[in-house]
Scaffold this motif. Sequence first.
Motif, PDB file in Angstrom:
ATOM      1  N   LEU A  19     -24.078  -4.447   0.511  1.00 51.74           N
ATOM      2  CA  LEU A  19     -22.819  -4.169  -0.484  1.00 51.74           C
ATOM      3  C   LEU A  19     -23.230  -4.051  -1.223  1.00 51.74           C
ATOM      4  O   LEU A  19     -24.307  -5.239  -2.086  1.00 51.74           O
ATOM      5  CB  LEU A  19     -21.372  -4.783  -0.177  1.00 51.74           C
ATOM      6  CG  LEU A  19     -20.109  -4.959  -0.501  1.00 51.74           C
ATOM      7  CD1 LEU A  19     -19.265  -3.830   0.682  1.00 51.74           C
ATOM      8  CD2 LEU A  19     -19.035  -6.262  -0.178  1.00 51.74           C
ATOM      9  N   CYS A  45     -14.873   0.803   3.135  1.00 44.33           N
ATOM     10  CA  CYS A  45     -14.396  -0.370   3.702  1.00 44.33           C
ATOM     11  C   CYS A  45     -13.888  -0.696   4.264  1.00 44.33           C
ATOM     12  O   CYS A  45     -12.332   0.171   4.493  1.00 44.33           O
ATOM     13  CB  CYS A  45     -14.588  -1.744   3.132  1.00 44.33           C
ATOM     14  SG  CYS A  45     -14.091  -2.741   3.189  1.00 44.33           S
ATOM     15  N   SER A  46     -13.523  -1.292   5.544  1.00 48.75           N
ATOM     16  CA  SER A  46     -12.430  -0.713   6.827  1.00 48.75           C
ATOM     17  C   SER A  46     -11.324  -1.704   6.861  1.00 48.75           C
ATOM     18  O   SER A  46     -10.498  -2.211   7.411  1.00 48.75           O
ATOM     19  CB  SER A  46     -13.059  -1.095   8.127  1.00 48.75           C
ATOM     20  OG  SER A  46     -14.235  -2.180   8.133  1.00 48.75           O
ATOM     21  N   THR A  47     -11.961  -2.897   5.868  1.00 46.58           N
ATOM     22  CA  THR A  47     -10.740  -3.801   5.441  1.00 46.58           C
ATOM     23  C   THR A  47     -10.387  -4.073   3.798  1.00 46.58           C
ATOM     24  O   THR A  47     -11.380  -3.635   3.575  1.00 46.58           O
ATOM     25  CB  THR A  47     -11.269  -5.365   5.892  1.00 46.58           C
ATOM     26  OG1 THR A  47     -11.895  -5.565   5.056  1.00 46.58           O
ATOM     27  CG2 THR A  47     -11.595  -5.501   7.322  1.00 46.58           C
ATOM     28  N   ILE A  49     -11.422  -5.169   0.223  1.00 46.68           N
ATOM     29  CA  ILE A  49     -12.740  -5.538  -0.859  1.00 46.68           C
ATOM     30  C   ILE A  49     -11.199  -7.373  -1.114  1.00 46.68           C
ATOM     31  O   ILE A  49     -10.686  -6.789  -2.235  1.00 46.68           O
ATOM     32  CB  ILE A  49     -13.268  -4.981  -1.613  1.00 46.68           C
ATOM     33  CG1 ILE A  49     -13.768  -3.746  -0.558  1.00 46.68           C
ATOM     34  CG2 ILE A  49     -14.170  -5.304  -2.363  1.00 46.68           C
ATOM     35  CD1 ILE A  49     -14.866  -2.477  -1.394  1.00 46.68           C
ATOM     36  N   GLN A 101     -16.298  -8.838  -1.281  1.00 53.29           N
ATOM     37  CA  GLN A 101     -17.270  -9.473  -0.030  1.00 53.29           C
ATOM     38  C   GLN A 101     -16.018  -8.253   0.351  1.00 53.29           C
ATOM     39  O   GLN A 101     -15.136  -7.645   0.641  1.00 53.29           O
ATOM     40  CB  GLN A 101     -15.930 -10.633   0.693  1.00 53.29           C
ATOM     41  CG  GLN A 101     -16.647 -11.261   2.125  1.00 53.29           C
ATOM     42  CD  GLN A 101     -15.806 -12.093   2.012  1.00 53.29           C
ATOM     43  OE1 GLN A 101     -14.318 -12.380   1.968  1.00 53.29           O
ATOM     44  NE2 GLN A 101     -16.657 -12.977   3.651  1.00 53.29           N
ATOM     45  N   CYS A 102     -16.765  -7.544   1.620  1.00 56.15           N
ATOM     46  CA  CYS A 102     -15.850  -6.697   2.746  1.00 56.15           C
ATOM     47  C   CYS A 102     -16.558  -7.101   4.451  1.00 56.15           C
ATOM     48  O   CYS A 102     -18.292  -6.919   5.033  1.00 56.15           O
ATOM     49  CB  CYS A 102     -16.574  -5.100   2.652  1.00 56.15           C
ATOM     50  SG  CYS A 102     -16.482  -3.792   4.225  1.00 56.15           S
ATOM     51  N   GLY A 103     -14.841  -7.356   4.566  1.00 50.42           N
ATOM     52  CA  GLY A 103     -15.656  -7.761   6.562  1.00 50.42           C
ATOM     53  C   GLY A 103     -16.282  -8.561   5.998  1.00 50.42           C
ATOM     54  O   GLY A 103     -16.127 -10.215   5.748  1.00 50.42           O
ATOM     55  N   GLN A 105     -19.176  -8.627   4.920  1.00 52.34           N
ATOM     56  CA  GLN A 105     -20.602  -8.592   4.541  1.00 52.34           C
ATOM     57  C   GLN A 105     -19.891  -8.718   2.588  1.00 52.34           C
ATOM     58  O   GLN A 105     -19.381  -9.007   2.508  1.00 52.34           O
ATOM     59  CB  GLN A 105     -20.993  -7.030   4.104  1.00 52.34           C
ATOM     60  CG  GLN A 105     -21.412  -6.189   5.131  1.00 52.34           C
ATOM     61  CD  GLN A 105     -21.734  -5.130   5.528  1.00 52.34           C
ATOM     62  OE1 GLN A 105     -21.577  -3.869   4.526  1.00 52.34           O
ATOM     63  NE2 GLN A 105     -22.210  -4.319   6.211  1.00 52.34           N
TER      64      GLN A 105
END
Length: 226
Positions: A19, A45-47, A49, A101-103, A105
């Motif tokens: 990331l 990012c699927s969620t 950030i 932070q992404c998930g 990561q």
Amino acid sequence: MMVMMVMVLLDFITDVWMLLAPSGVSMESVDMRHTLRWRPLQAPCSTTILYFVQFQGEFEQMVLNGSWVDAPECQQIPHTHCDLTFDLGSDSDYNLHVRAQCGSQLSAWSQLGRPFNRRDTVLTVPEMTVTAAGDALHVLFGQFPLTAVVSVTVWKSDNELQAAVYTVPAEQKALHIAALQEGAQYCVRAQTVLGSQLHSNSTKAHCVSIIGGEGSGILEKNSPLP
């Protein structure tokens, strides 16, 4: 076997720091209110950030062996700013950094370009309203930093060399000057002062006539000098 373990470790490190780190980290400090800002992370990012902020002051550097402290209100936050007003509580230099932070990561930390000291805050011109009632002047101020004072200069319009200077603390926010000469015109100017070196620009001079009796004159709120 050892080569394989090293390759696995390298792959793990690369994956953890895949990331991108936040960019454009800057500090905005106005009237002793300190806000760290950074640019939104442009990464798929699927969620949502999230961001983490830490600071490091002189105490952390000298006594706690260079450790960093989590900013309590800025852990896993979705927005790209962090109010550190109550965290940066001394006149020492502070290092600041933020990561994303992404998930699962995490990014690397992005540090503010240079240490921040709250003495670098920018003081704004005080908001001031002046009224005359009877033989008195009433000077009211808007909110200003609790650790600052407003320096108020008052003089008869035909004799600025004989000006009087008053100091108004933050908890007072008002100045009352009585027993002034009826028929004379008095002028008022003010600036915010913090410590011995930091001060704002001055307000424009506001002048009002003392008319005596129960009448009053009202001046509009001030604006900064051009």
